[in-house]
Design an enzyme around this catalytic site. Structure first.
Site, short mmCIF file in Angstrom:
data_model
loop_
_atom_site.label_atom_id
_atom_site.label_comp_id
_atom_site.label_asym_id
_atom_site.label_seq_id
_atom_site.Cartn_x
_atom_site.Cartn_y
_atom_site.Cartn_z
N ASP A 190 34.44 38.83 36.49
CA ASP A 190 34.20 40.14 37.10
C ASP A 190 32.97 40.80 36.46
O ASP A 190 32.42 40.29 35.50
CB ASP A 190 35.44 41.04 36.95
N HIS A 327 35.78 39.13 49.87
CA HIS A 327 35.83 40.43 49.19
C HIS A 327 34.42 40.92 48.84
O HIS A 327 34.08 42.08 49.03
CB HIS A 327 36.70 40.30 47.94
FE1 N7H Z 1 36.34 43.95 43.68
N1 N7H Z 1 38.63 39.87 42.59
O1 N7H Z 1 39.01 39.32 41.61
O2 N7H Z 1 38.78 39.34 43.69
N2 N7H Z 1 35.72 42.17 42.92
N3 N7H Z 1 38.24 43.53 43.15
N4 N7H Z 1 36.92 45.82 44.31
N5 N7H Z 1 34.41 44.44 44.11
C1 N7H Z 1 34.43 41.77 42.75
O3 N7H Z 1 30.47 40.52 41.61
C2 N7H Z 1 38.74 42.33 42.68
C3 N7H Z 1 38.17 46.34 44.24
C4 N7H Z 1 33.98 45.60 44.74
O4 N7H Z 1 27.95 44.00 45.00
C5 N7H Z 1 34.39 40.47 42.16
O5 N7H Z 1 30.99 41.73 39.87
C6 N7H Z 1 40.16 42.48 42.39
C7 N7H Z 1 38.22 47.62 44.87
C8 N7H Z 1 32.53 45.60 44.84
O6 N7H Z 1 28.32 42.03 45.87
C9 N7H Z 1 35.68 40.09 41.96
C10 N7H Z 1 40.48 43.79 42.69
C11 N7H Z 1 36.94 47.86 45.34
C12 N7H Z 1 32.11 44.41 44.26
C13 N7H Z 1 36.55 41.15 42.46
C14 N7H Z 1 39.28 44.43 43.17
C15 N7H Z 1 36.14 46.73 44.96
C16 N7H Z 1 33.32 43.71 43.81
C17 N7H Z 1 33.15 39.65 41.82
C18 N7H Z 1 41.79 44.49 42.60
C19 N7H Z 1 36.40 49.05 46.10
C20 N7H Z 1 30.66 43.94 44.13
C21 N7H Z 1 32.53 40.09 40.51
C22 N7H Z 1 42.75 44.15 41.79
C23 N7H Z 1 37.08 49.70 47.03
C24 N7H Z 1 30.17 43.40 45.46
C25 N7H Z 1 31.23 40.83 40.68
C26 N7H Z 1 28.69 43.12 45.44
C27 N7H Z 1 33.30 42.49 43.15
C28 N7H Z 1 37.95 41.15 42.55
C29 N7H Z 1 39.24 45.73 43.60
C30 N7H Z 1 34.78 46.61 45.22
C31 N7H Z 1 36.08 38.74 41.33
C32 N7H Z 1 41.12 41.44 41.88
C33 N7H Z 1 39.46 48.52 44.99
C34 N7H Z 1 31.67 46.69 45.45
#
Ligand code: N7H
Length: 466
Positions: A190, A327
């Site tokens: 992450d 996602h």
């Molecule tokens: Fe997410 N995951 O493990 O699947 N997220 N996220 N997220 N997320 C990201 O690129 C995850 C949540 C965003 O700029 C990564 O830094 C999990 C919420 C945004 O390309 C992974 C949960 C919201 C990005 C996960 C969760 C977001 C992002 C890749 C909840 C907003 C960047 C790591 C438990 C409403 C996108 C990275 C970009 C990346 C996961 C929550 C948003 C692995 C498990 C609630 C904007």
């Protein structure tokens, strides 16, 4: 130039942390609290302080020390009711989501966040931890290299504030152990995609320079949906969205095992790994699937000039590299075509500073494919407008099966819908229109949260404290 001594350290840089405690409180004696806050302000870690701490960490490592440098970080934020308690009218900030509080947004069904729970009218009574349904006036964030360091700082603060606040809840997060450090509980690296704020850091290859006003109130690019003129004191403050998000890890792994991508050239376990990568948009290593669509290449996740050097422009319609509903692509479509939006997608950026919580999956949970202990993500995002940041991404993109195209489906990681069966498409690169049903109980379930303002240091001194 940005005044880094005036901006709380978690917003742009992120407080250095192995452990983190969130203390949620109500104000019991507002007059006395305003006095005591004066003694807390010197403990608040600014962006300048975080930069000094990072240098100290690097020096410590360079000298060959293996143990962790003792470091503590402290930030503070207030909800709408906290502002009101202190005699500050929250409506003057012009953010109605902040003014109403997160419970209202979570309960509002499709008009809001669609948090699951018993149906009430067109919304729900969210299945939150009851503590988050109580009034929460503020949150103190404490980070450190150990729980011991955090406890010492917590005691210091509780002593200074004694009698003026009442604790509603305390939550502890920790970076995961060993080679899972930096990975969230599903196993994915992450913290790789963050908007490079102009005047704060130079963009790495592929990153889009972002106006500071998307994160900081009153800075260039701050364009609130309400069109309000921000009060001058609000400059360099940021809205902090907190969410406690439970993750169902054994159930997630079960789903991957049961739905391998049916590619004749792939053994089933690799088909399952590929499904995980296509649900997220990155491999567990962090390598983006837009760059590495068929096999993981961990080097691409580790290299800051590769990790974000993509924008889906070579895969605008085919989804052979990355599904529309991944996602990563739902929450930041980058150069993808965004139909029906009058503003470019670069307006919807957040800085994420969450931390995992709860124990590792134990053998019994893995074997029974059933969650028995509460674990997940203490999600934190910063933005200058909640309706363009967290709320927009969750509601208008992740929860919306018709984004980016009619019938694309939900974000399989965080997409929510209280009335309809959730499905998604694009997972099988050979048959991208094939629909995949997502389980009735989602892999991520919100257990509570609140909307806060993380004020600038000068606002804390002149408006909040007395
Ligand atoms: Fe997410 N995951 O493990 O699947 N997220 N996220 N997220 N997320 C990201 O690129 C995850 C949540 C965003 O700029 C990564 O830094 C999990 C919420 C945004 O390309 C992974 C949960 C919201 C990005 C996960 C969760 C977001 C992002 C890749 C909840 C907003 C960047 C790591 C438990 C409403 C996108 C990275 C970009 C990346 C996961 C929550 C948003 C692995 C498990 C609630 C904007």
């Amino acid at each position: 130039p940005l005044d880094f001594a005036n901006i709380q350290g978690d917003i742009l840089e992120g407080l250095p942390k192995k452990y983190q405690t969130f203390l949620f409180f109500v104000i019991a004696d507002a007059t006395e609290f305003r006095h005591r806050l004066t003694d807390i302000i010197p403990l608040i870690t600014t962006t300048v302080q975080v930069q000094a701490d990072m240098n100290a960490i690097n020096e410590h490592k360079a000298k060959g020390h293996t143990g962790l440098l003792k470091l503590v970080g402290t930030n503070i934020a207030f909800s709408h009711s906290g502002l009101s308690a202190l005699g500050i009218d929250p409506t003057t900030l012009g953010d109605s989501l902040f003014t109403n509080g997160q419970l209202v947004d979570a309960s509002a069904g499709a008009a809001g966040l669609s948090d699951p729970g018993p149906i009430v009218g067109s919304g729900t009574d969210p299945a939150w931890d009851p503590d988050f349904k109580k009034q929460i006036d503020g949150c103190i964030l404490i980070t450190g290299e150990s729980q011991q360091t955090i406890s010492e700082r917590l005691l210091e603060i509780e002593t200074k504030l004694a009698g003026t606040v009442k604790t509603i809840k305390e939550l502890n997060g920790n970076v995961r152990p060993g080679d899972q450090a930096g990975h969230e509980h599903f196993g994915f690296q992450d913290g790789l995609s963050q908007p490079p704020i102009i005047g704060f850091r130079t963009p790495n290859t592929g990153e889009q320079p972002t106006d500071p006003g998307l994160i900081l109130l009153g800075e260039k690019g701050d364009a609130p949906l309400s069109n309000i003129t921000r009060p001058p004191w609000a400059k360099d403050s940021s809205f902090l969205v907190f969410r406690k998000l439970q993750q169902f890890v054994p159930e997630f792994n079960k789903f991957l095992a049961e739905n391998p991508i049916p590619d004749k050239n792939l053994p089933p376990d690799q088909g399952s790994t590929l499904l995980g990568a296509r649900l997220v948009g990155r491999w567990t290593s962090g390598a983006p699937i837009d760059l590495d669509p068929t096999v993981d290449n961990p080097a691409d996740g580790k290299d800051p000039n590769r990790a974000n050097d993509f924008d889906y422009s070579n895969d605008l319609t085919a989804q052979t590299k990355c599904p529309f509903t991944a996602h990563l692509r739902k929450t930041n479509p980058r150069a993808s075509i965004v139909p029906g939006l009058s503003v470019v997608q670069d307006n919807f950026r957040i800085i994420r500073q969450g931390i995992p919580y709860g124990p590792e999956v134990n053998p019994d949970e893995a074997e029974s494919q059933t969650t028995k202990f509460d674990r997940g993500l203490l999600f934190v995002s910063y933005q200058s407008d909640i309706g363009k940041g967290f709320h927009f991404i969750q509601r208008t993109w992740s929860n919306n099966p018709d984004f980016p195209n009619p019938g694309s489906g939900y974000d399989g990681i965080i997409g929510q819908d209280i009335f309809n069966q959730r499905t998604t498409t694009g997972m099988d690169p050979e048959n991208v229109s094939t629909s995949l049903a997502l389980p009735k109980q989602a892999f991520v379930i919100p257990l509570g949260g609140e909307y806060f303002l993380s004020p600038s240091i000068s606002a804390l001194k002149t408006v909040f404290a007395a």
